[in-house]
Design a protein around this motif. Sequence first.
Motif, PDB file in Angstrom:
ATOM      1  N   ASN A 167       0.857  -1.184   0.000  1.00 29.45           N
ATOM      2  CA  ASN A 167       0.000   0.000   0.000  1.00 29.45           C
ATOM      3  C   ASN A 167       0.896   1.238   0.000  1.00 29.45           C
ATOM      4  N   ASN A 168       1.029   1.841  -1.180  1.00 27.39           N
ATOM      5  CA  ASN A 168       1.879   3.033  -1.310  1.00 27.39           C
ATOM      6  C   ASN A 168       1.062   4.325  -1.267  1.00 27.39           C
ATOM      7  N   LEU A 169      -0.210   4.242  -0.898  1.00 29.93           N
ATOM      8  CA  LEU A 169      -1.047   5.442  -0.910  1.00 29.93           C
ATOM      9  C   LEU A 169      -0.567   6.430   0.143  1.00 29.93           C
ATOM     10  N   PRO A 170      -0.648   7.742  -0.161  1.00 29.72           N
ATOM     11  CA  PRO A 170      -0.345   8.724   0.883  1.00 29.72           C
ATOM     12  C   PRO A 170      -1.417   8.664   1.973  1.00 29.72           C
ATOM     13  N   ASP A 171      -1.060   9.145   3.185  1.00 31.51           N
ATOM     14  CA  ASP A 171      -2.015   9.070   4.302  1.00 31.51           C
ATOM     15  C   ASP A 171      -3.255   9.905   4.036  1.00 31.51           C
ATOM     16  N   LYS A 172      -3.069  11.041   3.356  1.00 35.86           N
ATOM     17  CA  LYS A 172      -4.202  11.946   3.100  1.00 35.86           C
ATOM     18  C   LYS A 172      -4.159  12.324   1.623  1.00 35.86           C
ATOM     19  N   ILE A 173      -5.302  12.318   0.988  1.00 34.30           N
ATOM     20  CA  ILE A 173      -5.367  12.717  -0.425  1.00 34.30           C
ATOM     21  C   ILE A 173      -6.140  14.038  -0.489  1.00 34.30           C
ATOM     22  N   PRO A 174      -5.543  15.100  -1.092  1.00 34.49           N
ATOM     23  CA  PRO A 174      -6.179  16.416  -1.059  1.00 34.49           C
ATOM     24  C   PRO A 174      -7.590  16.406  -1.650  1.00 34.49           C
ATOM     25  N   THR A 220     -12.190  -3.158  -1.867  1.00 36.05           N
ATOM     26  CA  THR A 220     -11.120  -2.944  -0.877  1.00 36.05           C
ATOM     27  C   THR A 220     -10.259  -1.753  -1.287  1.00 36.05           C
ATOM     28  N   ALA A 221      -9.927  -1.669  -2.561  1.00 37.01           N
ATOM     29  CA  ALA A 221      -9.085  -0.558  -3.044  1.00 37.01           C
ATOM     30  C   ALA A 221      -9.799   0.783  -2.849  1.00 37.01           C
ATOM     31  N   LEU A 240      -9.071   4.325  -0.432  1.00 37.03           N
ATOM     32  CA  LEU A 240      -9.068   5.720  -0.911  1.00 37.03           C
ATOM     33  C   LEU A 240     -10.027   6.572  -0.079  1.00 37.03           C
ATOM     34  N   ILE A 241     -11.180   6.010   0.219  1.00 31.99           N
ATOM     35  CA  ILE A 241     -12.185   6.763   0.978  1.00 31.99           C
ATOM     36  C   ILE A 241     -11.676   7.067   2.394  1.00 31.99           C
ATOM     37  N   GLU A 242     -10.940   6.091   2.982  1.00 35.05           N
ATOM     38  CA  GLU A 242     -10.305   6.345   4.302  1.00 35.05           C
ATOM     39  C   GLU A 242      -9.353   7.535   4.249  1.00 35.05           C
ATOM     40  N   GLY A 290      -9.806  10.306   2.474  1.00 37.06           N
ATOM     41  CA  GLY A 290     -10.473  11.577   2.190  1.00 37.06           C
ATOM     42  C   GLY A 290     -11.068  11.725   0.805  1.00 37.06           C
ATOM     43  N   VAL A 291     -10.991  10.675  -0.019  1.00 37.23           N
ATOM     44  CA  VAL A 291     -11.548  10.748  -1.379  1.00 37.23           C
ATOM     45  C   VAL A 291     -13.033  10.375  -1.322  1.00 37.23           C
ATOM     46  N   THR A 292     -13.862  11.013  -2.146  1.00 42.75           N
ATOM     47  CA  THR A 292     -15.250  10.570  -2.262  1.00 42.75           C
ATOM     48  C   THR A 292     -15.402   9.780  -3.561  1.00 42.75           C
ATOM     49  N   SER A 293     -16.435   8.943  -3.615  1.00 45.73           N
ATOM     50  CA  SER A 293     -16.568   8.076  -4.794  1.00 45.73           C
ATOM     51  C   SER A 293     -16.773   8.889  -6.075  1.00 45.73           C
ATOM     52  N   LYS A 294     -17.293  10.102  -5.957  1.00 47.26           N
ATOM     53  CA  LYS A 294     -17.505  10.933  -7.153  1.00 47.26           C
ATOM     54  C   LYS A 294     -16.186  11.382  -7.785  1.00 47.26           C
ATOM     55  N   GLN A 295     -15.108  11.334  -7.003  1.00 46.53           N
ATOM     56  CA  GLN A 295     -13.790  11.735  -7.536  1.00 46.53           C
ATOM     57  C   GLN A 295     -13.085  10.582  -8.241  1.00 46.53           C
ATOM     58  N   ILE A 296     -13.684   9.384  -8.170  1.00 45.18           N
ATOM     59  CA  ILE A 296     -12.965   8.177  -8.633  1.00 45.18           C
ATOM     60  C   ILE A 296     -13.538   7.677  -9.952  1.00 45.18           C
ATOM     61  N   LYS A 297     -12.637   7.326 -10.878  1.00 47.12           N
ATOM     62  CA  LYS A 297     -13.036   6.572 -12.065  1.00 47.12           C
ATOM     63  C   LYS A 297     -12.270   5.257 -12.043  1.00 47.12           C
ATOM     64  N   VAL A 298     -12.989   4.187 -12.357  1.00 46.11           N
ATOM     65  CA  VAL A 298     -12.379   2.856 -12.407  1.00 46.11           C
ATOM     66  C   VAL A 298     -12.232   2.474 -13.875  1.00 46.11           C
ATOM     67  N   VAL A 299     -11.061   1.963 -14.228  1.00 44.99           N
ATOM     68  CA  VAL A 299     -10.844   1.458 -15.585  1.00 44.99           C
ATOM     69  C   VAL A 299     -10.570  -0.041 -15.493  1.00 44.99           C
ATOM     70  N   SER A 300     -11.336  -0.834 -16.244  1.00 40.65           N
ATOM     71  CA  SER A 300     -11.119  -2.289 -16.241  1.00 40.65           C
ATOM     72  C   SER A 300     -11.266  -2.830 -17.654  1.00 40.65           C
ATOM     73  N   ALA A 301     -10.673  -4.004 -17.888  1.00 40.46           N
ATOM     74  CA  ALA A 301     -10.806  -4.644 -19.204  1.00 40.46           C
ATOM     75  C   ALA A 301     -12.138  -5.390 -19.297  1.00 40.46           C
ATOM     76  N   VAL A 302     -12.451  -6.162 -18.256  1.00 45.30           N
ATOM     77  CA  VAL A 302     -13.679  -6.980 -18.242  1.00 45.30           C
ATOM     78  C   VAL A 302     -14.342  -6.829 -16.876  1.00 45.30           C
ATOM     79  N   ALA A 303     -15.642  -6.565 -16.898  1.00 46.68           N
ATOM     80  CA  ALA A 303     -16.385  -6.432 -15.642  1.00 46.68           C
ATOM     81  C   ALA A 303     -17.529  -7.444 -15.637  1.00 46.68           C
ATOM     82  N   ALA A 304     -17.839  -7.952 -14.427  1.00 44.54           N
ATOM     83  CA  ALA A 304     -18.916  -8.943 -14.292  1.00 44.54           C
ATOM     84  C   ALA A 304     -19.978  -8.411 -13.332  1.00 44.54           C
TER      85      ALA A 304
END
Length: 211
Positions: A117-124, A144-145, A149-151, A153-167
Amino acid sequence: MLVFVPPHPLIKHWVSVLRNEQTPCAIFKSAMAELGRLLIYEASRDWLPTITGEIETPVAVASVEFIDPREPVLVIPILRAGLALAEHAPSILPATKTYHLGLRRDEETLQPSIYLNNLPDKIPEGTRVLVVDPMLATGGTIVTAIDLLIERGVTSKQIKVVSAVAAPPALQKLNNKFPGLHVYTGIIDPEVNEKGFIIPGLGDAGDRSFA
Ligand code: PRP
């Protein structure tokens, strides 16, 4: 939640190369990177902050618009397979910072565990975050990922997920937990089998990229 499958023949092409069990490891990895390039391009549409101004071309003054370098997109590849899908992110997006997350799914329980887990402790506040993982199967890993991020300080509206295949199980979980999320995927497959493999899917993306 918005799930977007960009209707582009190149995306269909690279998904088809990935699906083929005859595709050798090196080609698989580069096909994953090409698919990532296209999906990240789509995900970044209308998303990146810009700055405007004027510059001199060799012959006249022109109004210009650049991506604002003061607000880099955080790119989060989920190891291992996310490394291949995220490969071109720093060259498509003019301003990025990459933080790696290592998650491994137990083959029996299908539960993910975090080994890096290389995430910074706080995300602006307001930071744009791109989470890159080729396979959204049961959804345990991506949830889990995003929780990590939410822990920070990120909200889900700030996040985009990129995947090859989704189920469907993963998409259902994401929709229940993070309604503001945007997911960009090469294709949506119909099911996940009892071993946690997407059907028809493309097999184990980590093994096929790095075997
Ligand atoms: C695979 C895949 C996803 C995860 C999806 O990774 O790359 O990260 O499983 O499964 P889920 O939606 O059911 O959680 P894996 O744990 O096999 O690691 P790897 O990328 O190192 O092969």
